[in-house]
Design an enzyme around this catalytic site. Structure first.
Site, PDB file in Angstrom:
ATOM      1  N   LEU A  41       1.092  -1.380  -0.104  1.00 13.63           N
ATOM      2  CA  LEU A  41       0.447   0.086   0.311  1.00 13.63           C
ATOM      3  C   LEU A  41       0.685   1.154   0.287  1.00 13.63           C
ATOM      4  CD1 LEU A  41      -3.080  -1.142   3.276  1.00 13.63           C
ATOM      5  CD2 LEU A  41      -2.437  -0.856   0.307  1.00 13.63           C
ATOM      6  N   ASP A  42       0.444   2.236  -0.371  1.00 14.26           N
ATOM      7  CA  ASP A  42       1.040   3.722  -0.555  1.00 14.26           C
ATOM      8  C   ASP A  42       1.201   3.992   0.648  1.00 14.26           C
ATOM      9  OD1 ASP A  42       1.315   3.069  -3.329  1.00 14.26           O
ATOM     10  OD2 ASP A  42      -0.155   4.866  -2.964  1.00 14.26           O
ATOM     11  N   ARG A  43       2.431   4.921   1.163  1.00 13.75           N
ATOM     12  CA  ARG A  43       2.541   5.013   2.264  1.00 13.75           C
ATOM     13  C   ARG A  43       1.136   5.705   3.431  1.00 13.75           C
ATOM     14  NH1 ARG A  43       6.724  10.517   2.712  1.00 13.75           N
ATOM     15  NH2 ARG A  43       4.722  10.901   1.927  1.00 13.75           N
TER      16      ARG A  43
END
Length: 221
Positions: free
Chosen positions: A50-52
């Site tokens: 997942l994106d940060r």
């Protein structure tokens, strides 16, 4: 980091917003979900990311064979994911199916000169997302999202491409939309897949209490 589910083959975890999924470049980017999990489960291996700034459900394998099988499930699109997001404005009605889903088709390409930004481009990889309205107001819309493909930043780029970036998005939203939320309002809510060894259906949900009405972020995941 304690999982919300574990067995001998896999771990399901809740990633907070602001935490990298895997280490980044530089000593200041070594703290991440995978490292925290591996401190407790040394055999744990990354399957997807997942994106940060995206929160929500993420899956890790326990061992090489489990990683191989889970990766195959992603490759063959047997893993079903749904997200919750709050976007600026009210997306215009478009063709939708009997369940209220709209489709965005837009090939995504890394903007090499402005990386990590991605753009819609005919030269990009084919990408498809589905969305439907859960709640709206005069300023924002709460939407449910389903990525059919799995490109980097796909949901963020697709929503920007139709003129409705996600609140708090520091990469794809203008400053006035970024300032409406202290975090990216994108959350991986549902995760479903056949167990990689038993083939038993597995389903997990981690809802958030967000709203299309200000202040939008009722609960920080």
């Amino acid at each position: 980091m304690a999982p919300i589910f574990e067995d001998e083959h896999l771990l399901v975890l809740a990633k907070p917003s602001g935490l990298l999924s895997v280490p980044g470049r530089g000593p200041d980017k070594q703290d991440c979900l995978s490292k925290r999990v591996q401190d407790r489960y040394p055999e744990a291996l990354v399957v997807h990311r997942l994106d940060r700034d995206t929160s929500g459900l993420i899956l890790m394998a326990r061992g090489i064979e489990a990683q191989r099988r889970l990766s195959r499930l992603f490759e063959t699109r047997q893993v079903k994911k749904r997200y919750t997001a709050v976007v600026i404005g009210e997306p215009a009605p478009s063709d939708m199916d009997e369940e209220g889903w709209h489709t965005i088709d837009g090939p995504i390409l890394l903007d090499w000169d402005r990386r990590p930004l991605h753009i819609i481009s005919p030269e990009g990889k084919p990408s498809r997302s589905r969305w439907r309205v859960l709640q709206n107001s005069t300023t924002a819309t709460l939407v449910e999202l389903e990525p059919v493909t799995g490109r980097t930043h796909q949901l963020r780029v697709h929503l920007q491409s139709i003129g409705h970036p996600i609140l708090g998005d520091s990469l794809y939203a203008p400053l006035e939309v970024q300032d409406l939320s202290p975090r990216l309002m994108l959350h991986a809510r549902d995760l479903g897949f056949p167990h990689p060894f038993s083939e038993k259906p597995m389903a997990f949900s981690l809802p958030v209490d967000w709203s299309a009405q200000p202040p939008y972020l009722s609960f920080s995941a």
